[in-house]
Scaffold this motif. Sequence first.
Motif, PDB file in Angstrom:
ATOM      1  N   ARG A   1      42.670  59.929  16.313  1.00  0.00           N
ATOM      2  CA  ARG A   1      42.464  60.907  15.238  1.00  0.00           C
ATOM      3  C   ARG A   1      41.026  61.431  15.179  1.00  0.00           C
ATOM      4  O   ARG A   1      40.716  62.278  14.349  1.00  0.00           O
TER       5      ARG A   1
ATOM      6  N   ASP B   1      44.417  65.361   5.363  1.00  0.00           N
ATOM      7  CA  ASP B   1      45.024  64.327   6.185  1.00  0.00           C
ATOM      8  C   ASP B   1      44.170  63.088   5.972  1.00  0.00           C
ATOM      9  O   ASP B   1      43.161  62.891   6.653  1.00  0.00           O
TER      10      ASP B   1
ATOM     11  N   ALA C   1      39.605  58.051   9.635  1.00  0.00           N
ATOM     12  CA  ALA C   1      39.237  57.833  11.036  1.00  0.00           C
ATOM     13  C   ALA C   1      37.903  58.502  11.355  1.00  0.00           C
ATOM     14  O   ALA C   1      37.037  57.919  12.022  1.00  0.00           O
ATOM     15  N   ASN C   2      37.695  59.718  10.847  1.00  0.00           N
ATOM     16  CA  ASN C   2      36.473  60.440  11.183  1.00  0.00           C
ATOM     17  C   ASN C   2      35.271  59.963  10.385  1.00  0.00           C
ATOM     18  O   ASN C   2      34.130  60.121  10.834  1.00  0.00           O
TER      19      ASN C   2
ATOM     20  N   SER D   1      39.072  50.537   7.946  1.00  0.00           N
ATOM     21  CA  SER D   1      40.087  51.405   7.331  1.00  0.00           C
ATOM     22  C   SER D   1      40.357  50.990   5.893  1.00  0.00           C
ATOM     23  O   SER D   1      40.487  51.852   5.004  1.00  0.00           O
TER      24      SER D   1
ATOM     25  N   ARG E   1      43.080  69.477  15.713  1.00  0.00           N
ATOM     26  CA  ARG E   1      42.702  68.090  15.419  1.00  0.00           C
ATOM     27  C   ARG E   1      41.214  67.849  15.658  1.00  0.00           C
ATOM     28  O   ARG E   1      40.666  66.849  15.224  1.00  0.00           O
TER      29      ARG E   1
ATOM     30  N   GLU F   1      44.489  59.928   6.575  1.00  0.00           N
ATOM     31  CA  GLU F   1      44.305  58.989   7.678  1.00  0.00           C
ATOM     32  C   GLU F   1      43.308  59.539   8.699  1.00  0.00           C
ATOM     33  O   GLU F   1      42.469  58.793   9.226  1.00  0.00           O
ATOM     34  N   ALA F   2      43.391  60.844   8.965  1.00  0.00           N
ATOM     35  CA  ALA F   2      42.433  61.454   9.894  1.00  0.00           C
ATOM     36  C   ALA F   2      41.035  61.483   9.287  1.00  0.00           C
ATOM     37  O   ALA F   2      40.039  61.300   9.990  1.00  0.00           O
TER      38      ALA F   2
ATOM     39  N   ASN G   1      39.503  64.950  20.434  1.00  0.00           N
ATOM     40  CA  ASN G   1      40.623  65.882  20.349  1.00  0.00           C
ATOM     41  C   ASN G   1      40.157  67.308  20.602  1.00  0.00           C
ATOM     42  O   ASN G   1      38.967  67.616  20.549  1.00  0.00           O
TER      43      ASN G   1
END
Length: 391
Positions: A75, A210, A216-217, A179, A84, A212-213, A80
């Motif tokens: 992610r 998003d 992640a970032n 996380s 994304r 979850e993304a 990506n």
Amino acid sequence: MTPFEAATHADPYAYYSGLRRQKGLLFDAGLRLWIASSANAVEAILGHPDCRVRPLNEPIPPAIAQGAAGMIFGRLMRMNEGPRHLCPRMAIEPALASVEAQSIAAIASRLIETLDKPLEDPDELMFTLPVCVVAALLGLPSNRLQEVARLTRGFVACFSPLSDETQLGESNSAAAGLSQLFSALLSKDDQRSCFLSHIWSGCEATAWRDDEALIANLIGLLSQTCEATAGLIGNTLVALNRNPGLLEDLQAAPMLVADLVKEVARYDSPVQNTRRFVAKRCTIEGSLLEAGDTVLVLLASANRDSSANPDPDSFLLKRTNRRQFSFGSGRHECPGQQLALTIASEAISAWLHRKPASSDRHYQWSYLPSLNSRIPRFYRDRELSSDRSYV
């Protein structure tokens, strides 16, 4: 020498110069990949739309694909293309650009007082302080910052092909822990830091939601800070040792520390190389590249190309029109470049100002095992061995 060995060689720059004299973009039959060594070739590869950050058939390395680290890796905007990559970047980049040097200086100064002797322990100064600064900027609890730094250092093992099964397992555990921390942070609407609020506003402005993304970032910000900034701080300490006159210059004009760190980023890059993967047949710098080809992009070599920086092998604090590729270029140029430079400058300024007792003792260094990063590990007198350099 191979370009992978060069990353941690005592002096890889003569080797890079030899590659540039052959051809800026050449195919190495032994390694079965292209090598971009000149500034023109590096810029062309990094800017070409058919040169991707991951192979089309392998968006996530198989070794981590099934674990928590792989879920985050897949992610990350830096790993990506297309939406994304662009969506999280459009949300996060403006927030990074808004961070003022004074804010970083205040956070770093406060943390130096609370961490375990960061000015006497190069490892603490290089790895723990920068990640703690970014974690504090994001609004993570002050009593969890050192834990975050430890987890981040564990997580970055997932990026290295040299990591063993134990390290990859620890990377998954660290990814899960990070996380959870960020999930809890994002759930507290009324306790967001200014920086995180700015990111959140960017998400709303671009209609990108998003979670979850985003998590992640945010972890990606920490992981990129971890090794790249550690290498930048460490290589600056090496430069100060190798150029004794620099200390006198900085004592007379402390404001030159920022120029020092920028020149180190060019002269002895913490990220020596990166890779690109060809998605379809294309011609670059007069060479025909086929779909499926791999290109090793020598950022550190491009920094020493005289077409980009005249007198490239001289260390010049006040270099005019300095160009450096250490943070990439093109659509994947690191958006946290200025943040990393500022954090490193603050760390070095504090180290110079405090003049810890340990700075009067000799250190040696070697480079941590890596195929692309140049990060020194420092040793005290009692750890000396004949194959290390003095600092």
